[in-house]
Write a protein that holds these residues in place. Structure first.
Motif, PDB file in Angstrom:
ATOM      1  N   THR A   1     -58.580 -23.781  12.100  1.00  0.00           N
ATOM      2  CA  THR A   1     -58.629 -25.092  12.747  1.00  0.00           C
ATOM      3  C   THR A   1     -57.792 -25.096  14.023  1.00  0.00           C
ATOM      4  OG1 THR A   1     -58.987 -26.205  10.639  1.00  0.00           O
ATOM      5  CG2 THR A   1     -58.150 -27.548  12.441  1.00  0.00           C
ATOM      6  N   PHE A   2     -56.593 -24.511  13.971  1.00  0.00           N
ATOM      7  CA  PHE A   2     -55.768 -24.417  15.181  1.00  0.00           C
ATOM      8  C   PHE A   2     -56.456 -23.560  16.239  1.00  0.00           C
ATOM      9  CE2 PHE A   2     -52.151 -25.793  12.506  1.00  0.00           C
ATOM     10  CZ  PHE A   2     -51.632 -26.766  13.344  1.00  0.00           C
ATOM     11  N   SER A   3     -57.060 -22.451  15.835  1.00  0.00           N
ATOM     12  CA  SER A   3     -57.763 -21.592  16.789  1.00  0.00           C
ATOM     13  C   SER A   3     -58.937 -22.323  17.436  1.00  0.00           C
ATOM     14  CB  SER A   3     -58.278 -20.334  16.090  1.00  0.00           C
ATOM     15  OG  SER A   3     -57.211 -19.559  15.630  1.00  0.00           O
ATOM     16  N   LEU A   4     -59.692 -23.057  16.634  1.00  0.00           N
ATOM     17  CA  LEU A   4     -60.816 -23.819  17.167  1.00  0.00           C
ATOM     18  C   LEU A   4     -60.345 -24.887  18.145  1.00  0.00           C
ATOM     19  CD1 LEU A   4     -63.817 -24.573  17.228  1.00  0.00           C
ATOM     20  CD2 LEU A   4     -63.382 -26.040  15.238  1.00  0.00           C
ATOM     21  N   ALA A   5     -59.288 -25.612  17.786  1.00  0.00           N
ATOM     22  CA  ALA A   5     -58.774 -26.658  18.680  1.00  0.00           C
ATOM     23  C   ALA A   5     -58.308 -26.064  20.003  1.00  0.00           C
ATOM     24  CB  ALA A   5     -57.635 -27.412  17.999  1.00  0.00           C
ATOM     25  N   LYS A   6     -57.613 -24.932  19.961  1.00  0.00           N
ATOM     26  CA  LYS A   6     -57.136 -24.297  21.189  1.00  0.00           C
ATOM     27  C   LYS A   6     -58.307 -23.813  22.033  1.00  0.00           C
ATOM     28  CE  LYS A   6     -54.463 -20.448  23.000  1.00  0.00           C
ATOM     29  NZ  LYS A   6     -55.471 -20.179  24.009  1.00  0.00           N
TER      30      LYS A   6
ATOM     31  N   LEU B   1     -61.660 -24.343  26.821  1.00  0.00           N
ATOM     32  CA  LEU B   1     -62.998 -24.465  27.386  1.00  0.00           C
ATOM     33  C   LEU B   1     -63.123 -25.737  28.222  1.00  0.00           C
ATOM     34  CD1 LEU B   1     -65.867 -23.330  27.550  1.00  0.00           C
ATOM     35  CD2 LEU B   1     -66.374 -24.562  25.438  1.00  0.00           C
ATOM     36  N   HIS B   2     -62.593 -26.831  27.700  1.00  0.00           N
ATOM     37  CA  HIS B   2     -62.629 -28.108  28.425  1.00  0.00           C
ATOM     38  C   HIS B   2     -61.860 -28.001  29.743  1.00  0.00           C
ATOM     39  CE1 HIS B   2     -62.537 -32.387  29.223  1.00  0.00           C
ATOM     40  NE2 HIS B   2     -61.228 -32.313  29.312  1.00  0.00           N
ATOM     41  N   GLU B   3     -60.667 -27.414  29.707  1.00  0.00           N
ATOM     42  CA  GLU B   3     -59.865 -27.271  30.922  1.00  0.00           C
ATOM     43  C   GLU B   3     -60.547 -26.352  31.917  1.00  0.00           C
ATOM     44  OE1 GLU B   3     -55.943 -26.094  29.721  1.00  0.00           O
ATOM     45  OE2 GLU B   3     -55.453 -28.102  28.986  1.00  0.00           O
ATOM     46  N   SER B   4     -61.193 -25.306  31.439  1.00  0.00           N
ATOM     47  CA  SER B   4     -61.903 -24.378  32.318  1.00  0.00           C
ATOM     48  C   SER B   4     -63.067 -25.088  33.017  1.00  0.00           C
ATOM     49  CB  SER B   4     -62.426 -23.198  31.504  1.00  0.00           C
ATOM     50  OG  SER B   4     -63.275 -22.397  32.272  1.00  0.00           O
TER      51      SER B   4
END
Length: 94
Positions: free
Chosen positions: A57-62, A67-70
């Protein structure tokens, strides 16, 4: 002229609530697993499953945040290119 997008800041109350909810759910699940009327190997299996779920879950959130910031950065670069082209076009027309 381009105005930068405002940065969203989370309040201290929201940060506290998210950490409290995470710790409470982790604690309650751990207590539930420990008190199950099953063999220890079953409890261990469930504990490993819970740990893997939390880690993924932490990996997915990061990954989603990155991706959003990119995409946001790419959009800002594209917008700057368009503004530069438009300003060059305006200079040619004058």
């Amino acid at each position: 002229m381009h105005t930068p997008a405002p940065q969203q800041k989370e309040s201290a109350a929201w940060i506290f609530q998210t950490w409290a909810a995470f710790l409470l759910s982790l604690s309650m699940t751990t207590v539930g697993i420990v008190n199950l009327p099953v063999d220890n190997w079953v409890k261990g299996f469930m504990g490993m499953g819970m740990a893997f779920s939390i880690g993924s879950t932490f990996s997915l959130a990061k990954t989603m945040r990155d991706l959003h910031e990119s995409r946001r950065l790419t959009a800002r670069i594209d917008e700057a290119k368009v503004e530069r082209l438009l300003s060059q076009h305006d200079n040619l027309m004058k």
